[in-house]
Design a protein around this motif. Structure first.
Motif, short mmCIF file in Angstrom:
data_model
loop_
_atom_site.label_atom_id
_atom_site.label_comp_id
_atom_site.label_asym_id
_atom_site.label_seq_id
_atom_site.Cartn_x
_atom_site.Cartn_y
_atom_site.Cartn_z
N ARG A 154 -2.00 -5.83 -13.53
CA ARG A 154 -0.78 -5.41 -14.22
C ARG A 154 0.49 -5.80 -13.48
NH1 ARG A 154 -4.87 -1.83 -15.30
NH2 ARG A 154 -5.10 -1.34 -17.53
N GLY A 155 0.33 -6.59 -12.42
CA GLY A 155 1.48 -7.05 -11.66
C GLY A 155 1.89 -6.05 -10.60
N LYS A 156 2.77 -6.50 -9.73
CA LYS A 156 3.21 -5.65 -8.62
C LYS A 156 4.03 -4.48 -9.15
CE LYS A 156 5.42 -5.92 -4.08
NZ LYS A 156 6.09 -6.79 -3.10
N ASP A 157 3.66 -3.28 -8.71
CA ASP A 157 4.37 -2.08 -9.14
C ASP A 157 5.46 -1.79 -8.11
OD1 ASP A 157 5.25 0.39 -10.01
OD2 ASP A 157 3.24 1.10 -10.54
N GLU A 158 6.61 -2.38 -8.31
CA GLU A 158 7.71 -2.24 -7.35
C GLU A 158 8.15 -0.79 -7.20
OE1 GLU A 158 8.79 -4.44 -5.41
OE2 GLU A 158 8.39 -6.42 -6.27
N PHE A 159 8.05 -0.02 -8.26
CA PHE A 159 8.47 1.38 -8.21
C PHE A 159 7.70 2.14 -7.14
CE2 PHE A 159 8.16 5.83 -9.27
CZ PHE A 159 9.42 6.19 -9.70
N ARG A 160 6.37 2.04 -7.19
CA ARG A 160 5.63 2.83 -6.22
C ARG A 160 5.62 2.20 -4.83
NH1 ARG A 160 0.69 1.56 -9.80
NH2 ARG A 160 -0.96 0.72 -8.45
N VAL A 161 5.78 0.87 -4.76
CA VAL A 161 5.92 0.23 -3.45
C VAL A 161 7.16 0.77 -2.74
CG1 VAL A 161 6.44 -1.94 -2.26
CG2 VAL A 161 4.68 -1.88 -4.03
N GLU A 162 8.30 0.78 -3.44
CA GLU A 162 9.54 1.23 -2.83
C GLU A 162 9.52 2.73 -2.56
OE1 GLU A 162 11.86 -0.68 -1.60
OE2 GLU A 162 10.53 -2.31 -2.21
N ARG A 163 8.90 3.48 -3.45
CA ARG A 163 8.82 4.92 -3.23
C ARG A 163 8.00 5.24 -1.98
NH1 ARG A 163 10.09 9.53 -5.51
NH2 ARG A 163 8.74 11.30 -5.02
N LEU A 164 6.87 4.55 -1.82
CA LEU A 164 6.04 4.79 -0.64
C LEU A 164 6.77 4.38 0.64
CD1 LEU A 164 3.29 5.67 0.50
CD2 LEU A 164 2.54 3.29 0.27
N LYS A 165 7.46 3.24 0.60
CA LYS A 165 8.20 2.81 1.79
C LYS A 165 9.27 3.84 2.17
CE LYS A 165 6.26 -1.35 2.32
NZ LYS A 165 6.80 -2.69 2.49
N ALA A 166 9.89 4.44 1.17
CA ALA A 166 10.91 5.47 1.46
C ALA A 166 10.28 6.67 2.15
CB ALA A 166 11.60 5.90 0.17
N GLU A 167 9.09 7.08 1.69
CA GLU A 167 8.41 8.21 2.33
C GLU A 167 7.93 7.85 3.73
OE1 GLU A 167 8.39 11.23 1.35
OE2 GLU A 167 9.27 10.87 -0.62
N MET A 168 7.52 6.60 3.93
CA MET A 168 7.14 6.16 5.27
C MET A 168 8.33 6.22 6.22
SD MET A 168 4.58 2.95 4.41
CE MET A 168 4.31 2.53 6.16
N ARG A 169 9.50 5.75 5.75
CA ARG A 169 10.69 5.81 6.59
C ARG A 169 11.04 7.26 6.92
NH1 ARG A 169 12.22 1.22 3.51
NH2 ARG A 169 13.06 2.54 1.84
#
Length: 395
Positions: free
Chosen positions: A3-18
């Motif tokens: 279904r292609g790269k899910d940028e929404f959850r990629v960016e959300r996870l990176k924010a929580e990692m930070r």
């Protein structure tokens, strides 16, 4: 289906990692590998590395090539789970891979690495009879492989990311709900006096698997249904449901508890089914619970405390004279598991936010008569909710 790269959850996870100060995640649970890469492991012995900066890497079991094709990750590597020379040892394969990746990617050997230390409830593998989790001995092996790193439990950060769904995730849950409707329709084909509970469950599960594989791009689909008739449906007040060899009688209600997975996303849906003409008491109880569902939906919007959905449902049930039969809270989140945050409980401190996906399920249970539960799945939108479960509530 990729279904292609899910940028929404990629960016959300990176924010929580930070927010958690994490440099990397090392993930073993299939549900979290799916969440971070788009690939839902079959066998449960795969792994993913998610760096705060850069793209993830995936290690998968040789033989899952056609399924790892669903990932948006470019750095993928297979390993043989077993052969005739050595015993299966996925832990060693994963530790060797970790060591190799830290060297070839130039990752910081003194970085802060998050792992899944507090996932007691986990989604099953695609091979649903078994589930693989990371044992303490596995964690020790990873720590020995990267001894200078700081290893911390990242479960809270992962859950905080997962609680808000992306549009791709919401559509998968909508597909799971559509498959539930297909299963429920199959049950009505055999809903006659004398039908066996397990027969109702079986036809629902069979139809979902038959139609669901390939349905609107869904690659893997399964339903898990429990039909509980007449007085047996009282026992659905427990934290679990189970059907039996009981034969439903004319006028009785059947509670159909159904959890469906579409490519790794799980909904939780309950409908009631009448056998023949429902008795007056069945009709009355259905009306009470139907009204309680509508009361909860009427306040389902961003900013509403989750506890309020429980309160308004309970108010309806008490005013209609059924309050003594109200046993449990009215719902929970759905997604990569069919029970996940938030919780619609009187003691909940959570607030509804756009992107949350929840199951609302007020119910009453009367000993020696039975239960009545109706469940809807919704996604919270900017100004209300999107009803994902459109199959009729009718008896």
């Amino acid at each position: 289906m990729n279904r292609g790269k899910d940028e929404f959850r990629v960016e959300r996870l990176k924010a929580e990692m930070r927010r958690a100060g994490l440099d990397y995640l090392v993930l073993r649970l299939g549900e979290n590998v799916l969440y971070t890469t788009g690939y839902w492991p079959i066998f449960g012995a795969s792994a993913a590395i998610v760096p705060l900066k850069g793209e993830p890497s995936v290690l998968y079991v040789e033989g899952e090539q056609e399924f790892v094709a669903d990932t948006w990750v470019d750095d993928i590597e297979a390993y043989p789970f077993f052969n005739l020379q050595t015993l299966a040892n996925p832990r060693k394969s994963i530790t060797d891979w970790l060591k190799r990746k830290w060297q070839t990617k130039g990752y910081n050997p003194q970085g802060k690495i998050g792992y899944e230390g507090d996932f007691e409830l986990v989604a099953s593998n695609n091979v649903a009879a078994e589930a693989r989790v990371m044992a303490p001995s596995s964690l020790r092996a990873y720590q020995e492989t990267l001894p200078d790193a700081t290893w911390v439990d990242a479960s809270a950060a992962i859950r905080a990311s997962r609680i808000i769904k992306s549009p791709i995730e919401i559509e998968l849950l909508r597909l799971a709900c559509e498959l539930c409707g297909i299963g429920y329709a199959a049950a009505r084909e055999i809903a006659e006096p004398g039908v066996k509970e397990s027969a109702l469950s079986a036809i629902i599960e069979s139809r979902i698997h038959e139609v669901g594989v390939g349905y609107k791009g869904v690659r893997r689909a399964r339903g898990f249904c429990f039909a509980m008739s007449g007085p047996n449906s009282f026992w659905s007040r427990r934290p679990f449901c189970i059907d039996s060899d009981r034969h439903a009688q004319a006028g009785e209600q059947v509670l159909l508890e159904l959890d469906t997975a579409a490519d790794g996303y799980h909904n939780d849906l309950t409908r009631m089914l009448a056998i023949g003409q429902p008795s007056p008491r069945v009709q009355e109880a259905w009306g009470v619970i139907n009204e309680a569902v509508d009361a909860a939906l009427a306040i389902t919007r961003p900013g509403t405390p989750c506890s309020e959905l429980n309160r308004v449902s309970m108010d309806v049930i008490e005013k209609r004279g059924w309050g003594q039969y109200f046993y449990h809270h009215v719902g929970h989140g759905v997604g990569l598991q069919f029970h996940e945050p938030p919780t619609l409980h009187p003691a909940s401190q959570e607030i509804l936010q756009p992107g949350m996906t929840i199951a609302i399920e007020p119910a009453v249970y009367v000993k020696d008569w039975g239960g009545m539960r109706i469940e809807e799945n919704v996604a919270i939108t900017a100004d209300g909710y999107d009803l994902l479960s459109t199959y009729s509530r009718a008896l």
